[in-house]
Write a protein that holds these residues in place. Structure first.
Motif, PDB file in Angstrom:
ATOM      1  N   ALA A 108      59.220  80.989  60.428  1.00  7.15           N
ATOM      2  CA  ALA A 108      59.758  79.982  61.349  1.00  7.15           C
ATOM      3  C   ALA A 108      60.431  78.882  60.544  1.00  7.15           C
ATOM      4  O   ALA A 108      60.285  78.815  59.319  1.00  7.15           O
ATOM      5  N   ARG A 109      61.145  78.030  61.260  1.00  2.44           N
ATOM      6  CA  ARG A 109      61.754  76.846  60.663  1.00  2.44           C
ATOM      7  C   ARG A 109      61.417  75.639  61.524  1.00  2.44           C
ATOM      8  O   ARG A 109      61.422  75.719  62.747  1.00  2.44           O
ATOM      9  N   SER A 110      61.168  74.548  60.850  1.00  2.00           N
ATOM     10  CA  SER A 110      60.995  73.267  61.515  1.00  2.00           C
ATOM     11  C   SER A 110      62.314  72.525  61.328  1.00  2.00           C
ATOM     12  O   SER A 110      62.771  72.344  60.204  1.00  2.00           O
ATOM     13  N   VAL A 111      62.940  72.137  62.441  1.00  3.05           N
ATOM     14  CA  VAL A 111      64.293  71.600  62.400  1.00  3.05           C
ATOM     15  C   VAL A 111      64.343  70.219  63.059  1.00  3.05           C
ATOM     16  O   VAL A 111      63.697  69.987  64.074  1.00  3.05           O
ATOM     17  N   CYS A 112      65.146  69.338  62.470  1.00  2.05           N
ATOM     18  CA  CYS A 112      65.428  68.034  63.070  1.00  2.05           C
ATOM     19  C   CYS A 112      66.914  67.761  62.926  1.00  2.05           C
ATOM     20  O   CYS A 112      67.485  67.957  61.848  1.00  2.05           O
ATOM     21  N   VAL A 113      67.527  67.318  64.010  1.00  2.00           N
ATOM     22  CA  VAL A 113      68.908  66.853  63.962  1.00  2.00           C
ATOM     23  C   VAL A 113      68.917  65.404  64.433  1.00  2.00           C
ATOM     24  O   VAL A 113      68.434  65.091  65.520  1.00  2.00           O
TER      25      VAL A 113
END
Length: 189
Positions: A108-113
């Motif tokens: 999985a990836r933990s993403v923030c924009v």
């Protein structure tokens, strides 16, 4: 007219504290009720949220900052993505683990924009990602959301088990550091 202090639109005081620490500046905080676009695309959601927040605040002479973050499960073709908050409200971490149990791939990836709506209305985007995997069971007492089950690559502990150490190189830290570089270059408005 000089731009005002940046406004971070969030109802989460911990996010505000974390953003201020990363950026090294005080931010004004606002929490207007803005509609949130439903999409798996973090950039699309953050951009729409930044525009809506600027309008809800009366088009201030200041950068308006929002963030959108979530969990991208590779076995689920990037779901829940920007819908993570709603997904977890519905099924919780236990539901996520139960649904993922049928899949051998737990990556999985933990993403923030982070989206900044400049006083001109122009939108600037800054993305941070951390690769990892989903643990078999929740671990740790700190954090929120999917923190008890996300293990970043190169670590054995979940975000929850890391406590404040999580913030040293988290998805949010990476996105706000990219924003800090942009702000330092003098592109504030």
């Amino acid at each position: 007219m000089m731009p005002e202090k940046p406004i971070f639109v969030t109802s989460n005081k911990n996010k505000l504290r974390e953003a201020e620490a990363i950026l090294g500046v005080k931010l004004d905080r606002a929490a207007p009720n803005v509609p949130e676009l439903q999409s798996l695309d973090f950039a699309e959601v953050a951009s729409a949220k930044a525009r809506a927040a600027r309008a809800a605040l009366g088009d201030p002479n200041a950068p308006v900052i929002v963030d959108d973050s979530g969990l991208v499960v590779n076995a689920w073709n990037d779901f829940p993505g920007a819908l993570t908050k709603w997904f977890l409200r519905s099924v919780g971490v236990s539901g996520l683990l139960k649904m993922l149990s049928a899949f051998p791939d737990r990556s999985a990836r933990s993403v923030c924009v982070v989206a900044v709506s400049a006083s001109s209305g122009e939108i600037h985007l800054f993305r941070g990602e951390v690769e990892g995997e989903i643990a078999d069971a929740p671990r740790g007492a700190a954090g929120f959301g999917y923190d008890p089950v996300f293990v970043p690559n190169g670590h054995r502990r979940t975000y929850s088990e890391m406590g404040d150490e999580k913030h040293e190189n988290s998805h949010r830290n990476r996105a706000f550091n990219a924003l800090a570089v942009w702000l330092t270059a003098g592109r504030k408005g």
